[in-house]
Design a protein around this motif. Sequence first.
Motif, PDB file in Angstrom:
ATOM      1  N   ASP A  87      50.299   0.612  25.381  1.00  0.00           N
ATOM      2  CA  ASP A  87      49.351  -0.416  25.804  1.00  0.00           C
ATOM      3  C   ASP A  87      48.368  -0.715  24.673  1.00  0.00           C
ATOM      4  OD1 ASP A  87      50.340  -0.787  28.420  1.00  0.00           O
ATOM      5  OD2 ASP A  87      49.293   1.006  29.104  1.00  0.00           O
ATOM      6  N   THR A  88      48.592  -1.831  23.980  1.00  0.00           N
ATOM      7  CA  THR A  88      47.802  -2.128  22.774  1.00  0.00           C
ATOM      8  C   THR A  88      47.121  -3.496  22.793  1.00  0.00           C
ATOM      9  OG1 THR A  88      49.737  -3.024  21.635  1.00  0.00           O
ATOM     10  CG2 THR A  88      49.296  -0.658  21.350  1.00  0.00           C
ATOM     11  N   THR A  89      47.145  -4.189  23.926  1.00  0.00           N
ATOM     12  CA  THR A  89      46.566  -5.528  23.950  1.00  0.00           C
ATOM     13  C   THR A  89      45.090  -5.546  23.544  1.00  0.00           C
ATOM     14  OG1 THR A  89      48.201  -6.325  25.539  1.00  0.00           O
ATOM     15  CG2 THR A  89      46.140  -7.546  25.401  1.00  0.00           C
ATOM     16  N   PRO A  90      44.219  -4.681  24.091  1.00  0.00           N
ATOM     17  CA  PRO A  90      42.811  -4.727  23.658  1.00  0.00           C
ATOM     18  C   PRO A  90      42.642  -4.463  22.159  1.00  0.00           C
ATOM     19  CG  PRO A  90      43.001  -3.527  25.717  1.00  0.00           C
ATOM     20  CD  PRO A  90      44.404  -3.749  25.209  1.00  0.00           C
ATOM     21  N   GLU A  91      43.433  -3.542  21.627  1.00  0.00           N
ATOM     22  CA  GLU A  91      43.340  -3.252  20.188  1.00  0.00           C
ATOM     23  C   GLU A  91      43.816  -4.434  19.349  1.00  0.00           C
ATOM     24  OE1 GLU A  91      43.091   0.410  22.391  1.00  0.00           O
ATOM     25  OE2 GLU A  91      44.638  -1.132  22.464  1.00  0.00           O
ATOM     26  N   ALA A  92      44.777  -5.173  19.862  1.00  0.00           N
ATOM     27  CA  ALA A  92      45.269  -6.354  19.146  1.00  0.00           C
ATOM     28  C   ALA A  92      44.232  -7.469  19.146  1.00  0.00           C
ATOM     29  CB  ALA A  92      46.571  -6.852  19.780  1.00  0.00           C
ATOM     30  N   LEU A  93      43.553  -7.652  20.267  1.00  0.00           N
ATOM     31  CA  LEU A  93      42.653  -8.791  20.417  1.00  0.00           C
ATOM     32  C   LEU A  93      41.244  -8.571  19.883  1.00  0.00           C
ATOM     33  CD1 LEU A  93      43.633  -9.961  24.011  1.00  0.00           C
ATOM     34  CD2 LEU A  93      44.434 -10.867  21.816  1.00  0.00           C
ATOM     35  N   ALA A  94      40.667  -7.420  20.130  1.00  0.00           N
ATOM     36  CA  ALA A  94      39.249  -7.189  19.820  1.00  0.00           C
ATOM     37  C   ALA A  94      38.868  -7.539  18.378  1.00  0.00           C
ATOM     38  CB  ALA A  94      38.854  -5.763  20.165  1.00  0.00           C
ATOM     39  N   LYS A  99      33.271 -13.615  19.333  1.00  0.00           N
ATOM     40  CA  LYS A  99      32.319 -13.124  20.329  1.00  0.00           C
ATOM     41  C   LYS A  99      33.119 -12.500  21.460  1.00  0.00           C
ATOM     42  CE  LYS A  99      28.462 -16.187  19.750  1.00  0.00           C
ATOM     43  NZ  LYS A  99      27.155 -16.259  20.320  1.00  0.00           N
ATOM     44  N   ALA A 100      32.733 -11.307  21.857  1.00  0.00           N
ATOM     45  CA  ALA A 100      33.350 -10.678  23.024  1.00  0.00           C
ATOM     46  C   ALA A 100      32.679 -11.223  24.289  1.00  0.00           C
ATOM     47  CB  ALA A 100      33.189  -9.165  22.962  1.00  0.00           C
ATOM     48  N   ILE A 101      33.463 -11.355  25.342  1.00  0.00           N
ATOM     49  CA  ILE A 101      32.927 -11.752  26.646  1.00  0.00           C
ATOM     50  C   ILE A 101      32.957 -10.498  27.515  1.00  0.00           C
ATOM     51  CG2 ILE A 101      33.166 -13.316  28.609  1.00  0.00           C
ATOM     52  CD1 ILE A 101      34.755 -15.199  26.714  1.00  0.00           C
ATOM     53  N   GLY A 127      37.915  -9.959  27.179  1.00  0.00           N
ATOM     54  CA  GLY A 127      37.862 -11.388  26.927  1.00  0.00           C
ATOM     55  C   GLY A 127      37.032 -11.654  25.694  1.00  0.00           C
ATOM     56  N   GLY A 128      37.291 -12.800  25.079  1.00  0.00           N
ATOM     57  CA  GLY A 128      36.512 -13.159  23.907  1.00  0.00           C
ATOM     58  C   GLY A 128      36.778 -14.587  23.484  1.00  0.00           C
ATOM     59  N   LEU A 129      36.012 -15.006  22.500  1.00  0.00           N
ATOM     60  CA  LEU A 129      36.129 -16.336  21.921  1.00  0.00           C
ATOM     61  C   LEU A 129      36.621 -16.188  20.494  1.00  0.00           C
ATOM     62  CD1 LEU A 129      35.438 -19.348  22.575  1.00  0.00           C
ATOM     63  CD2 LEU A 129      33.255 -18.934  21.421  1.00  0.00           C
TER      64      LEU A 129
END
Length: 189
Positions: A87-94, A99-101, A127-129
Amino acid sequence: MSHVSADAPFVPLGIAVLTVSDTRGPDEDGSGDLLAGRLAEAGHALAERRIVPDDVYRIRAVISAWVVRDDIQAILVNGGTGFTARDTTPEALAPLFDKAIDGYGELFRRLSLDSIGTSTVQSRAVGGLIDRTLVFAMPGSPKACATAWDGILAPQLDARTRPCNFVAMVRPEAPRCASRQGQDTEVPA
């Protein structure tokens, strides 16, 4: 509490759906089906839909290609938000977020507490922008996707939601939120 303003126009967004899974194909993607159906029912356009393996660099490649497209203002990512090694989605996106939401993940966990109890602490919804494109990641179950869409995303991706929504941040021609009147919606570099 938010409400829908009868005076504000609906502003359709181009929304892409990315399913992160090592096992699902198009015929087994119930979560992607749910999100695509819900966003279309709301009046938005499905700009693109894909499935990628749970791999940081494959996720980033798709997201990076989508955020530069003019026809995509929001990206919904489902899957890869748990605690397993894959499970790596947060690590990929952050690292991509300008800006993080933070409130998105907090509210998602609050809403899911009612249905799954304390297991919600294992959700890493983020979430983020990214360069005027909204990105929201949620767990990969259809129930979790429904919770995210119905409880958070549908109203926040609707320009009629008051007092605030995200639409003016990604569609400059959209009406601004009452609390942001006279403020610049540009995101600092």
